[in-house]
Design an enzyme around this catalytic site. Structure first.
Site, short mmCIF file in Angstrom:
data_model
loop_
_atom_site.label_atom_id
_atom_site.label_comp_id
_atom_site.label_asym_id
_atom_site.label_seq_id
_atom_site.Cartn_x
_atom_site.Cartn_y
_atom_site.Cartn_z
CD GLU A 163 -2.64 1.21 2.64
OE1 GLU A 163 -3.56 2.05 2.73
OE2 GLU A 163 -2.39 0.36 3.53
CE LYS B 118 -6.87 0.97 3.94
NZ LYS B 118 -5.64 1.57 4.54
CB CYS C 117 -3.96 -2.20 4.63
SG CYS C 117 -2.95 -2.29 6.13
#
Length: 296
Positions: free
Chosen positions: A41, A121, A154
């Site tokens: 990321e 995300k 994540c």
């Protein structure tokens, strides 16, 4: 299918240095016949920005900034798919130029250097919330040359805002429902271990982190793929320290079937390296090998 995870230590805000460091690790490893290369990321910007003002200079236009330029170049050179995380901004309409949106994103590029998808995300960590907007849902799709795949970043692996029930398993259930046989997770995953401890055991994976990741994939272990195929899970993290943030490394490639988890390869908690693993891959993947590519 041959998959590589580039685990390294990006320096916060030093994009030029981080690009050179990634190139150095890849050159040292001299990987051959890769099908997919995955980076963490916000791989080249670093992660631990505390405000929009801090990160503003490092935001990149959608699939068009230095991270994507690098991904397109390395994809053509290695003749493989490349996934890299970056901080994205989108321009507002001419009538409202202030309507800019910002995301923690991951761009996937084909071996020909074309952008395949740009995932944003969906679940934000507290650090992200200081500057980023939530994406509109996890990605899953049939990617020619790879097959049915899912992508996350994540915090997507965690319960939403750490408030949703743990057993809701939002991301893992998304993988099951989509039928994906390849899962790519780009991470900037933290550890509570102090820097000295990380360096002392640099070559050893963080067992607690790895166990938690597997735990968050429990529905895949309970049910397996709908077609009985192995699900390849690629979790690529970073290492190093940014301010008070220490990163857990432990990048890993897993193979999950009903009731079973196989570890194809795993890096240490503080090592910079290229992890290369050969896996069965999705049923309908058509790997791009050096001897089958005719155009670049």
């Amino acid at each position: 299918m041959r998959i590589a995870c580039l685990q390294f230590n990006p320096q916060l805000g030093n994009i030029a240095h981080n690009l050179k460091r990634a190139e150095a690790i890849i050159s040292r490893a001299e990987p051959m016949d890769l099908d997919l290369l995955v980076l963490p990321e916000m791989a080249f910007s670093g992660y631990n920005f505390k405000s929009l003002q801090e990160i503003g200079f490092h935001l990149e236009p959608t699939a068009a900034g230095p991270s994507t330029v690098w991904a397109r170049s390395i994809a053509r050179r290695l003749r493989c798919f490349v996934s890299v995380g970056y901080p994205e901004y989108t321009s507002g309409p001419p009538s409202n130029p202030q309507a800019m949106q910002r995301y923690s994103s991951a761009v996937l590029v084909s071996p020909q250097g074309n952008v395949v998808t740009n995932y944003r995300k969906s679940f934000l960590f507290s650090t992200d919330e200081t500057w980023a907007t939530e994406g509109q849902g996890f990605f899953a799709g049939d990617v020619p040359g790879i097959g049915n795949m899912a992508m996350g970043i994540c915090m997507d692996l965690n319960p939403y805002k750490f408030l949703a029930p743990f057993e809701k398993y939002e991301f893992a259930n998304h993988v099951l429902q989509s039928g994906a046989e390849l899962v790519v997770l780009s991470m900037a995953w933290l550890t509570a271990a102090p820097p000295g401890s990380l360096m002392e055991h640099a070559q050893v994976p963080d067992a607690d982190t790895l166990a938690y990741w597997v735990q968050r994939l429990q529905p895949l272990i309970d049910h397996g793929n709908i077609h009985g195929r192995e699900i390849t899970v690629v979790i690529n993290n970073r290492v190093g320290t940014e301010g008070e943030c220490n990163y857990a490394g432990t990048s890993v490639v897993l193979g999950i079937t009903q009731g079973n988890v196989k570890v194809y390869g795993c890096l240490g908690r503080a090592t910079e390296d290229l992890l290369v693993c050969d896996v069965p891959g999705p049923l309908n993947a058509k790997p791009y090998r050096r001897n089958t590519i005719t155009s670049r």
